[in-house]
Design an enzyme around this catalytic site. Structure first.
Site, short mmCIF file in Angstrom:
data_model
loop_
_atom_site.label_atom_id
_atom_site.label_comp_id
_atom_site.label_asym_id
_atom_site.label_seq_id
_atom_site.Cartn_x
_atom_site.Cartn_y
_atom_site.Cartn_z
N ARG A 170 0.30 -1.65 -0.11
CA ARG A 170 0.16 0.16 -0.26
C ARG A 170 0.86 0.91 0.09
O ARG A 170 0.31 2.01 0.78
CB ARG A 170 -1.20 0.15 1.19
CG ARG A 170 -1.70 -0.92 1.46
CD ARG A 170 -2.82 -1.15 -0.27
NE ARG A 170 -3.51 -2.64 0.28
CZ ARG A 170 -3.26 -3.97 -0.17
NH1 ARG A 170 -2.02 -4.05 -1.31
NH2 ARG A 170 -3.73 -4.43 -0.15
N SER A 220 -11.39 -1.89 2.09
CA SER A 220 -10.95 -2.46 3.57
C SER A 220 -10.63 -1.04 3.85
O SER A 220 -9.38 -0.90 3.43
CB SER A 220 -9.67 -3.23 2.51
OG SER A 220 -8.93 -3.69 4.13
N GLU A 290 -5.78 2.23 6.02
CA GLU A 290 -5.78 1.84 4.58
C GLU A 290 -6.47 2.95 3.97
O GLU A 290 -5.73 3.79 2.73
CB GLU A 290 -5.85 0.15 4.02
CG GLU A 290 -5.62 0.11 2.55
CD GLU A 290 -6.00 -1.24 2.12
OE1 GLU A 290 -6.54 -1.37 0.72
OE2 GLU A 290 -5.61 -1.71 2.86
#
Length: 298
Positions: A170, A220, A290
């Site tokens: 990420r 998410s 995230e």
């Protein structure tokens, strides 16, 4: 700043545009100025103008892994949704920033090119996917990314090779340097279409079984903490189903927060903070978001 419509009469520009129309959570305040370029040249013009006039600039892709605060965003929003072309060049695919990742994976399938199967259910845009090195089910964008065309914050056009596109979980060079993605080139491999389709069907079934696709959400919410799974920690903290306002920790997957009706961005952020606090107190684990959170409080 409102004189952008006079400065760029050939570019689609809206004032005080509600951003809840553009986010998967269906939340968010207004953009002062909302710009929708149809070409790379138009995007470059606006970026350079904002830099020269010290106007705050925010890039908006598909709004899928994003929470925009209820006070909205000051300055200019550059929405790249109209840059959607996807083309093939031998075993490579070139997709523009606003192209959907799902559509790019489907294009690869139609061309019998393998490598983007993991992306068949990721709802983001190409630009957003490169920015956060999106991934799922063992695959990441960086696995197949060969090159990218970007704009710097000054409006300078740059071509980045694979070696310049460092990526991790990420994370990407693009995010680190705050580049604006214009297009991406993916190196794929020829494969029988039925085998690609079978893999996509398998991943789609897994996604539908585990994820709360029936509600608006930002995907998410938390990164995977080392040695743990965020969803499991949240579930074991007794938070599954917990509600603040119109936001709920999903009953289907505790790693997701869904809009069960009338949620605000503040509801989302309050629930995220509550989940982080509870998991920290119970397991001494810090959950890092995230999802990207931008904008101003109301």
């Amino acid at each position: 700043m409102n004189n952008l419509q006079t400065q760029f009469p050939h570019i689609a520009i809206k004032l005080n545009e509600p951003l809840s129309k553009y986010t998967y959570t269906k939340t968010g305040g207004e953009a002062d100025v909302f710009v929708m370029p149809k070409t790379i040249e138009e995007a470059q013009e606006v970026v350079a103008y904002c830099h020269q006039n010290k106007i705050p600039l925010t890039i908006l892709g598909n709004g899928s892994n994003l929470i925009i605060k209820d006070g909205g965003i000051r300055g200019v929003i550059l929405h790249l949704d109209l840059l959607q072309t996807i083309e093939r060049n031998n075993t490579q695919i070139i997709a523009m920033s606003g192209a959907k990742l799902i559509d790019t994976a489907k294009f690869a399938l139609d061309e019998s090119l393998s490598g983007l199967e993991f992306a068949c259910g990721i709802p983001g845009s190409i630009g957003g996917a490169l920015h956060m090195n999106a991934g799922a089910y063992g695959g990441e964008i960086s696995d197949v990314l060969e090159a990218a065309t970007v704009l710097t914050q000054t409006g300078e056009l740059k071509k980045l090779k694979r070696s310049e596109l460092k990526a991790a979980y990420r994370f990407s060079t693009i995010a680190e340097k705050n580049y604006i993605v214009l297009d991406a080139t993916f190196s794929l491999a020829l494969e029988e279409k039925n085998l690609i389709q079978a893999k996509m069907d398998e991943l789609t079934a897994a996604r539908e079984a585990k994820q709360p696709l029936e509600y608006p959400s930002c995907g998410s919410v938390f990164k995977r903490p080392p040695g743990h799974f965020a969803g499991k920690l949240i579930q074991d903290s007794g938070l599954q189903g917990h509600i603040i306002g119109g936001a709920q920790v999903s009953l289907k997957h505790a790693g997701f927060i869904v809009n069960i009706g009338g949620a605000t961005a503040t509801d989302y952020m309050n629930l995220i903070a509550y989940v982080q606090k509870t998991v920290r107190e119970k397991f001494d684990v810090e959950l890092e978001t995230e999802v990207k959170i931008i904008g101003e409080d109301k």
